[in-house]
Design a protein around this motif. Structure first.
Motif, PDB file in Angstrom:
ATOM      1  N   LYS A   1       0.823  -1.216   0.000  1.00  0.00           N
ATOM      2  CA  LYS A   1       0.000   0.000   0.000  1.00  0.00           C
ATOM      3  C   LYS A   1       0.854   1.262   0.000  1.00  0.00           C
ATOM      4  N   PHE A   2       2.047   1.162   0.551  1.00  0.00           N
ATOM      5  CA  PHE A   2       2.919   2.332   0.665  1.00  0.00           C
ATOM      6  C   PHE A   2       3.321   2.820  -0.724  1.00  0.00           C
ATOM      7  N   GLY A   3       3.013   4.064  -1.008  1.00  0.00           N
ATOM      8  CA  GLY A   3       3.358   4.655  -2.294  1.00  0.00           C
ATOM      9  C   GLY A   3       2.251   4.653  -3.320  1.00  0.00           C
ATOM     10  N   ILE A   4       1.148   3.955  -3.041  1.00  0.00           N
ATOM     11  CA  ILE A   4       0.039   3.920  -3.986  1.00  0.00           C
ATOM     12  C   ILE A   4      -0.495   5.345  -4.192  1.00  0.00           C
ATOM     13  N   PRO A   5      -0.700   5.788  -5.442  1.00  0.00           N
ATOM     14  CA  PRO A   5      -1.276   7.125  -5.671  1.00  0.00           C
ATOM     15  C   PRO A   5      -2.601   7.297  -4.943  1.00  0.00           C
ATOM     16  N   ARG A   6      -2.875   8.516  -4.517  1.00  0.00           N
ATOM     17  CA  ARG A   6      -4.087   8.778  -3.731  1.00  0.00           C
ATOM     18  C   ARG A   6      -5.360   8.617  -4.553  1.00  0.00           C
ATOM     19  N   GLN A   7      -5.248   8.806  -5.857  1.00  0.00           N
ATOM     20  CA  GLN A   7      -6.385   8.601  -6.755  1.00  0.00           C
ATOM     21  C   GLN A   7      -5.854   8.069  -8.083  1.00  0.00           C
TER      22      GLN A   7
ATOM     23  N   GLY B   1      -5.135   8.197 -11.918  1.00  0.00           N
ATOM     24  CA  GLY B   1      -4.833   9.321 -12.794  1.00  0.00           C
ATOM     25  C   GLY B   1      -3.831  10.303 -12.229  1.00  0.00           C
ATOM     26  N   VAL B   2      -3.514  10.213 -10.935  1.00  0.00           N
ATOM     27  CA  VAL B   2      -2.549  11.131 -10.331  1.00  0.00           C
ATOM     28  C   VAL B   2      -1.163  10.903 -10.932  1.00  0.00           C
ATOM     29  N   VAL B   3      -0.800   9.639 -11.110  1.00  0.00           N
ATOM     30  CA  VAL B   3       0.456   9.297 -11.782  1.00  0.00           C
ATOM     31  C   VAL B   3       0.080   8.566 -13.067  1.00  0.00           C
ATOM     32  N   GLU B   4      -0.122   9.336 -14.119  1.00  0.00           N
ATOM     33  CA  GLU B   4      -0.658   8.786 -15.364  1.00  0.00           C
ATOM     34  C   GLU B   4       0.250   7.738 -15.991  1.00  0.00           C
ATOM     35  N   GLN B   5       1.563   7.832 -15.725  1.00  0.00           N
ATOM     36  CA  GLN B   5       2.515   6.936 -16.369  1.00  0.00           C
ATOM     37  C   GLN B   5       2.659   5.587 -15.661  1.00  0.00           C
ATOM     38  N   LEU B   6       2.065   5.433 -14.476  1.00  0.00           N
ATOM     39  CA  LEU B   6       2.239   4.208 -13.699  1.00  0.00           C
ATOM     40  C   LEU B   6       1.629   3.020 -14.443  1.00  0.00           C
ATOM     41  N   PRO B   7       2.443   2.029 -14.836  1.00  0.00           N
ATOM     42  CA  PRO B   7       1.917   0.909 -15.620  1.00  0.00           C
ATOM     43  C   PRO B   7       1.189  -0.120 -14.753  1.00  0.00           C
TER      44      PRO B   7
ATOM     45  N   SER C   1     -10.803   4.817 -12.521  1.00  0.00           N
ATOM     46  CA  SER C   1     -10.758   4.978 -13.961  1.00  0.00           C
ATOM     47  C   SER C   1      -9.291   4.929 -14.382  1.00  0.00           C
ATOM     48  N   VAL C   2      -8.955   4.019 -15.297  1.00  0.00           N
ATOM     49  CA  VAL C   2      -7.573   3.876 -15.760  1.00  0.00           C
ATOM     50  C   VAL C   2      -7.521   3.949 -17.278  1.00  0.00           C
ATOM     51  N   ARG C   3      -6.371   4.385 -17.778  1.00  0.00           N
ATOM     52  CA  ARG C   3      -6.195   4.456 -19.230  1.00  0.00           C
ATOM     53  C   ARG C   3      -5.904   3.071 -19.779  1.00  0.00           C
ATOM     54  N   LEU C   4      -6.584   2.714 -20.833  1.00  0.00           N
ATOM     55  CA  LEU C   4      -6.384   1.424 -21.493  1.00  0.00           C
ATOM     56  C   LEU C   4      -5.309   1.597 -22.565  1.00  0.00           C
ATOM     57  N   THR C   5      -4.143   1.020 -22.346  1.00  0.00           N
ATOM     58  CA  THR C   5      -3.037   1.211 -23.278  1.00  0.00           C
ATOM     59  C   THR C   5      -2.902   0.085 -24.289  1.00  0.00           C
ATOM     60  N   ARG C   6      -3.413  -1.101 -23.936  1.00  0.00           N
ATOM     61  CA  ARG C   6      -3.327  -2.218 -24.892  1.00  0.00           C
ATOM     62  C   ARG C   6      -4.293  -3.323 -24.496  1.00  0.00           C
ATOM     63  N   VAL C   7      -4.958  -3.863 -25.498  1.00  0.00           N
ATOM     64  CA  VAL C   7      -5.797  -5.045 -25.305  1.00  0.00           C
ATOM     65  C   VAL C   7      -5.036  -6.233 -25.873  1.00  0.00           C
ATOM     66  N   ASP C   8      -4.642  -7.135 -25.013  1.00  0.00           N
ATOM     67  CA  ASP C   8      -3.904  -8.333 -25.422  1.00  0.00           C
ATOM     68  C   ASP C   8      -4.911  -9.467 -25.628  1.00  0.00           C
ATOM     69  N   TYR C   9      -5.248  -9.708 -26.880  1.00  0.00           N
ATOM     70  CA  TYR C   9      -6.248 -10.737 -27.186  1.00  0.00           C
ATOM     71  C   TYR C   9      -5.660 -12.142 -27.110  1.00  0.00           C
ATOM     72  N   ASP C  10      -4.354 -12.251 -27.151  1.00  0.00           N
ATOM     73  CA  ASP C  10      -3.727 -13.566 -27.171  1.00  0.00           C
ATOM     74  C   ASP C  10      -3.702 -14.211 -25.789  1.00  0.00           C
ATOM     75  N   THR C  11      -3.408 -13.416 -24.759  1.00  0.00           N
ATOM     76  CA  THR C  11      -3.233 -14.010 -23.419  1.00  0.00           C
ATOM     77  C   THR C  11      -4.523 -14.549 -22.819  1.00  0.00           C
ATOM     78  N   PRO C  12      -5.680 -13.865 -22.779  1.00  0.00           N
ATOM     79  CA  PRO C  12      -5.828 -12.428 -22.979  1.00  0.00           C
ATOM     80  C   PRO C  12      -5.603 -11.660 -21.673  1.00  0.00           C
ATOM     81  N   ALA C  13      -5.327 -10.367 -21.810  1.00  0.00           N
ATOM     82  CA  ALA C  13      -5.094  -9.501 -20.652  1.00  0.00           C
ATOM     83  C   ALA C  13      -5.242  -8.057 -21.111  1.00  0.00           C
ATOM     84  N   LEU C  14      -5.245  -7.143 -20.162  1.00  0.00           N
ATOM     85  CA  LEU C  14      -5.327  -5.719 -20.464  1.00  0.00           C
ATOM     86  C   LEU C  14      -4.119  -5.017 -19.861  1.00  0.00           C
TER      87      LEU C  14
END
Length: 222
Positions: free
Chosen positions: A16-22, A24-30, A101-114
């Motif tokens: 839990k330590f370091g998790i963004p408070r909301q 979208g706060v750290v948009e680049q976090l994968p 709400s998170v940004r969808l960067t890739r839909v992996d249809y093979d695994t499948p995963a997001l």
């Protein structure tokens, strides 16, 4: 009603330590959403690649047994003032449910995963449902934001030596700086001598804060 996870969230933040408070706060976090075998079906993702964001309904798995109260002390108010739990996004909720709400960067249809970015979920978080984000009904830029519009988080200046930063890729360095500048310490901590550790991507990032500046002292392999 009984609900069970359809997937689990994967993140470089393993506590839990370091998790963004909301979200979208750290948009680049994968992040990555790995489906459980019963829902590992590519056809269930058909059409999802036409959206830029998705809603995640998930569980506060670390707070299941915590005592719940009708009021909570939001960190944004310094932890000294109480508000009704429904007026906050406190994790201490009767049903332990979170919404992000998170940004969808890739839909992996093979695994499948997001593959997503900008989440506020720790590694291993159970996900109960996924819904597409619809801008025409889900966005309300004119809406009031309660305490979030009357109070702002103070961001820290982050100092990280080149030798320490070199442990991480450029992308991870950018994410780390964004995570650390939001001050991951508990709101009631202000000891300039205290050292903290934030697990990230298999490393323990050790730092201390003095006079509004966060100094990354060391990085250790976990």
């Amino acid at each position: 009603m009984k609900i069970e996870p359809i997937a689990f969230f994967r993140s470089p933040l393993t506590t839990k330590f370091g998790i963004p408070r909301q979200s979208g706060v750290v948009e680049q976090l994968p992040g990555r959403i790995d489906f459980v075998p019963a829902y590992r079906q590519a056809e269930a993702l058909r059409g999802l690649d036409q959206y830029d964001y998705v809603w995640l309904l998930w569980g506060f798995s670390e707070h299941v047994s915590a005592e719940k109260h009708p009021t909570v002390r939001p960190p944004l108010l310094g932890g000294n003032e109480r508000l009704g739990v429904w007026a906050t996004r406190s994790p201490f909720r009767p049903n332990n449910l979170g919404l992000s709400s998170v940004r969808l960067t890739r839909v992996d249809y093979d695994t499948p995963a997001l593959e997503v970015s900008g989440g506020d979920l720790m590694d291993g978080t159970p996900i109960y449902d996924i819904k597409p984000y619809l801008p025409y009904v889900d966005s309300h830029p004119e809406a009031r934001g309660g305490i979030t519009t009357s109070h702002e988080w103070e961001r820290l200046q982050v100092v990280m030596a080149d030798a320490v930063a070199a442990v991480f890729s450029d992308a991870d360095q950018e994410v780390l700086l964004k995570l650390l500048e939001q001050d991951p310490r508990p709101h009631y901590h202000s000891d300039n001598e205290r050292r903290y550790g934030m697990p990230y991507g298999g490393y323990d990032v050790l730092f201390h804060v003095a006079h509004g500046v966060l100094y990354v002292d060391e990085v250790r392999k976990l």
